[in-house]
Design a protein around this motif. Structure first.
Motif, short mmCIF file in Angstrom:
data_model
loop_
_atom_site.label_atom_id
_atom_site.label_comp_id
_atom_site.label_asym_id
_atom_site.label_seq_id
_atom_site.Cartn_x
_atom_site.Cartn_y
_atom_site.Cartn_z
N PRO B 71 9.13 -0.87 4.07
CA PRO B 71 8.81 -1.03 5.49
C PRO B 71 7.38 -0.56 5.76
CG PRO B 71 10.95 0.02 5.21
CD PRO B 71 10.32 -0.06 3.85
N ARG B 72 6.63 -1.34 6.50
CA ARG B 72 5.22 -1.01 6.74
C ARG B 72 4.96 -0.71 8.20
NH1 ARG B 72 1.97 -5.46 3.03
NH2 ARG B 72 3.06 -4.93 1.10
N PHE B 73 4.08 0.26 8.40
CA PHE B 73 3.73 0.67 9.77
C PHE B 73 2.23 0.79 9.88
CE2 PHE B 73 7.95 2.11 8.81
CZ PHE B 73 8.67 1.86 9.97
N ASP B 74 1.71 0.46 11.03
CA ASP B 74 0.27 0.57 11.25
C ASP B 74 -0.16 2.02 11.36
OD1 ASP B 74 0.06 -2.13 11.24
OD2 ASP B 74 0.16 -2.35 13.43
N ARG B 75 0.72 2.83 11.93
CA ARG B 75 0.35 4.21 12.17
C ARG B 75 1.36 5.14 11.51
NH1 ARG B 75 1.09 5.72 17.02
NH2 ARG B 75 2.49 4.00 17.46
N ARG B 76 0.88 6.28 11.07
CA ARG B 76 1.76 7.26 10.45
C ARG B 76 2.87 7.70 11.42
NH1 ARG B 76 1.36 10.78 6.11
NH2 ARG B 76 -0.82 10.29 5.79
N ALA B 77 2.48 7.86 12.68
CA ALA B 77 3.46 8.35 13.66
C ALA B 77 4.63 7.37 13.81
CB ALA B 77 2.77 8.58 15.01
N ALA B 78 4.31 6.09 13.74
CA ALA B 78 5.37 5.09 13.89
C ALA B 78 6.32 5.15 12.71
CB ALA B 78 4.75 3.70 14.02
N CYS B 79 5.75 5.35 11.53
CA CYS B 79 6.57 5.45 10.32
C CYS B 79 7.45 6.70 10.38
CB CYS B 79 5.65 5.49 9.09
SG CYS B 79 6.54 5.55 7.53
N GLU B 80 6.84 7.81 10.83
CA GLU B 80 7.60 9.06 10.87
C GLU B 80 8.67 9.04 11.96
OE1 GLU B 80 4.44 12.14 8.86
OE2 GLU B 80 4.74 12.27 11.03
N ALA B 81 8.41 8.26 13.00
CA ALA B 81 9.43 8.15 14.05
C ALA B 81 10.71 7.55 13.47
CB ALA B 81 8.91 7.27 15.18
N GLU B 82 10.53 6.69 12.48
CA GLU B 82 11.68 6.01 11.87
C GLU B 82 12.26 6.81 10.70
OE1 GLU B 82 13.55 1.92 11.96
OE2 GLU B 82 12.11 2.86 13.27
N TYR B 83 11.36 7.36 9.87
CA TYR B 83 11.82 7.96 8.61
C TYR B 83 11.69 9.48 8.54
CZ TYR B 83 12.47 3.24 7.10
OH TYR B 83 12.93 1.95 7.01
N GLY B 84 11.16 10.08 9.58
CA GLY B 84 11.11 11.53 9.59
C GLY B 84 9.75 12.10 9.25
N TRP B 85 9.56 13.32 9.69
CA TRP B 85 8.27 13.99 9.54
C TRP B 85 7.94 14.18 8.07
CZ3 TRP B 85 6.55 18.93 7.93
CH2 TRP B 85 5.20 19.21 8.27
N ALA B 86 6.71 13.91 7.71
CA ALA B 86 6.21 14.08 6.35
C ALA B 86 6.95 13.23 5.33
CB ALA B 86 6.25 15.56 5.94
N GLN B 87 7.54 12.14 5.78
CA GLN B 87 8.28 11.28 4.87
C GLN B 87 7.54 9.96 4.60
OE1 GLN B 87 11.08 12.27 3.21
NE2 GLN B 87 10.49 14.20 4.19
N CYS B 88 6.28 9.90 5.03
CA CYS B 88 5.55 8.65 4.89
C CYS B 88 4.22 8.89 4.17
CB CYS B 88 5.27 8.05 6.27
SG CYS B 88 6.80 7.58 7.12
N THR B 89 3.74 7.84 3.58
CA THR B 89 2.47 7.94 2.86
C THR B 89 1.63 6.70 3.15
OG1 THR B 89 1.46 8.26 0.69
CG2 THR B 89 3.42 6.88 0.78
N GLN B 90 0.32 6.88 2.96
CA GLN B 90 -0.57 5.76 3.21
C GLN B 90 -0.60 4.85 1.98
OE1 GLN B 90 -4.41 7.03 4.52
NE2 GLN B 90 -4.78 5.09 5.59
#
Lengths: 383, 204
Positions: B71-90
């Motif tokens: 799943p791809r997100f434009d912004r880190r915050a959007a990704c973390e909203a879905e998958y949780g804090w510190a659970q996303c990478t660029q």
């Protein structure tokens, strides 16, 4: 509408056994009647049952928006405070529903009247969808009924279609009180429809539903349950041990939580308030808003199989069934005459699958309160 | 003859009966068995007694699917909203899919494998069958699929399938959709529902 007698299929009990329909007899009494039928004209079905059911369902769906938006209304329906949000969210997120059954009073004269909406845990779907259909096919083949005899029944194809609307990627679990033969049979029949709709399915007992360390519901193989049909009422789930996991994981269930609003008999008072004098509604009120009625029925907000229902004539209690419901409050509904013959009183069960009115099943009882000793009687359309 | 209301498709029973004697009605299909297990790593997979080659092949397929279809997100915050804090990478698009530039994807939580695979041939056979049937669970299996854990704890996978009927599809790359998938877990309690067990049913 009238009732006829006809010869039973000589081998109907074998046929029942062959498909696992063990509850054609319940509590030692016959439940399925093979030698009787209710007869309707097509016009009667279309204008008095199908059309009004479609309309009633649409009215109910509109009302859900009102009810979930009002803390006061949810309170009147005895939805516990801490689960209002579960109900509200399930509606706002459009959680998909499967089926429901209107119970209608209709005796062939005047419009059908809504008695209640079994929108959460309706049974008699197998009898209506499958066995009744086989009965018609057999009776026509035997020459007992004419070849043009029809039936208001596209239930199974509608169920399969409705199941196809659900995501098939996860296992579709089915939970019921499996030691009850009727509940189990009903559930397994719906599983069958789900299989035909492309699902992998698994049956489990309601009591075997587990929960993992982070509040997800699990099955007996310790798998996370992603979707679960349940033949178990929301009002119980709200009040039992695992209710604390519903805010997080309650969205897996079918029927969804918002059905708790429609399955509640307080709905009848809200319907009458919003659609006063609708031809298919009976005057209905909450008891603190005393109605100008002398012939009426008092029903618990939450009740099944006629328990704790009382009938009043000329303001006096005339008939009453005991039971264990009523703690949450009552609703009062004007008395409507049921179809009555020597065989007893008949209530029409009009099925909604998805949002479509698509079938009919009739139950008869000796008294005008349809209880768990009622009998299922097939119907035909003959012009 | 006007037959509008019944008889178009005579009802049949796929299971043959509504009398379920046992409760084991799962996976009416054939192989592969549906005892899908999530492993966090190849090591964990081998420690569980699975064949090493199967563990590696499943991991590689899952990583391939992860890189192509997470799943791809434009912004880190959007990704973390879905998958949780510190659970996303660029990450950076380099797959020629037209989505070049940088975006954010969740970390992979693990990958699925069926315990039914005894040797690598079983796994390859399964992969072939899945591909014939459209892949990504098209054949009913998720072995070799990446698993992500959403903020609410739900486990999902991403599949290169059309998003038909998927109610949980979120902002994934266009050719992929996010689907929930039953994963193994550890049950800590049961008997939390069904307390009102008098003998009558609950249907109405």
């Amino acid at each position: 509408m009238h009732r006829i007698s006809l010869p039973a299929r000589p081998d109907w009990q074998d046929k029942a056994r062959a498909v696992g329909f063990g509850f054609h007899e319940m509590y030692g009494e016959p439940y399925w009647l093979d030698d009787a039928a209710y007869v309707f004209t097509l016009e009667e079905i279309e204008t008095q049952i199908e059309g009004p059911s479609e309309e009633l369902h649409a009215m109910c769906m509109e009302l859900v928006t009102d009810i979930v938006g009002s803390d006061e209304k949810l309170h009147r329906l005895a939805i516990p405070d801490e689960f209002r949000e579960v109900v509200r969210r399930s509606w706002q997120q459009g959680e998909r529903h499967l089926y429901g059954r209107f119970d209608l009073a209709y005796d062939g004269s005047g419009p059908a009247k809504l008695l209640e909406y079994n929108a959460d845990t309706p049974t008699s779907i197998f009898e209506s969808a499958f066995f009744q259909n086989n009965w018609l096919t057999d009776q026509v083949a035997l020459g007992v009924l004419p070849a043009n005899a029809d039936q208001f029944n596209s239930l199974q194809e509608s169920l399969v279609e409705a199941f196809q609307q659900f995501d098939t990627s996860s296992i579709f679990h089915f939970a019921a009180m499996t030691d009850n033969e009727e509940d189990r049979g009903t559930t397994v029949y719906l599983m069958d429809c789900a299989v035909q709709g492309g699902h992998r399915v698994e049956l489990l007992d309601v009591r075997d539903i587990g929960v993992d360390g982070i509040g997800r519901f699990t099955d007996l193989k310790d798998r996370v349950i992603d979707r679960c049909f349940k033949l178990y009422p929301w009002e119980f789930m709200f009040r039992e041990g695992f209710s604390s996991h519903l805010p997080q994981s309650g969205s897996i269930f079918v029927e969804p939580a918002w059905k708790a609003v429609l399955a509640n008999k307080g709905l009848l008072a809200f319907l009458w308030e919003r659609y006063p004098n609708h031809p298919n509604l009976l005057p209905s009120f909450f008891p603190d808003d005393p109605p100008p009625l002398s012939n009426y029925v008092r029903k618990p907000l939450l009740s099944r199989e006629g328990e704790n229902v009382s009938v009043y004539r000329d303001g006096r209690e005339f008939l009453s069934l005991g039971g264990s419901y009523g703690d949450e409050g009552f609703v009062i509904q004007a008395y409507a005459p049921l179809f009555h013959s020597e065989a007893g009183y008949a209530v029409l069960g009009s099925w909604i699958v998805g949002d479509r009115s698509c079938g009919l099943g009739i139950r008869e009882d000796r008294t005008c309160i349809t209880a768990n000793l009622s009998r299922f009687v097939p119907h035909i359309i003959l012009d | 003859m006007r037959r509008r209301l019944s008889g178009r498709t005579p009802p049949i029973l796929a299971l043959g009966t509504i009398a379920a004697s046992g409760l084991a009605l799962a996976s009416c299909g054939d192989n592969p068995p549906t005892e899908d297990v999530m492993f966090k790593s190849v090591d964990q997979c081998m420690q569980a007694g699975m064949d090493e080659q199967v563990c590696r092949a499943g991991y590689q397929d899952a990583m391939r699917a992860h890189l192509a279809g997470a799943p791809r997100f434009d912004r880190r915050a959007a990704c973390e909203a879905e998958y949780g804090w510190a659970q996303c990478t660029q990450a950076r698009g380099a797959d020629g899919s037209g989505s070049a530039g940088s975006f954010f994807i969740p970390f992979i939580a693990g990958y699925m494998l069926s315990t039914g695979f005894e040797k690598i041939d079983d796994y390859y056979k399964y992969r072939r069958r899945e591909e014939e049937q459209g892949g990504g669970g098209g054949g009913g299996g998720y072995s070799g699929s990446p698993i992500y854990r959403t903020r609410s704890g739900q486990t999902v996978t991403t599949t290169p399938a059309p998003a038909r009927g998927s109610q949980s599809a979120s902002a994934s790359s266009s050719r992929y959709s996010v689907k929930p998938v039953n994963v193994n877990t550890r049950t800590v309690a049961r008997q939390g529902f069904g307390g009102r067990s008098f003998s009558f049913g609950f249907g109405g």
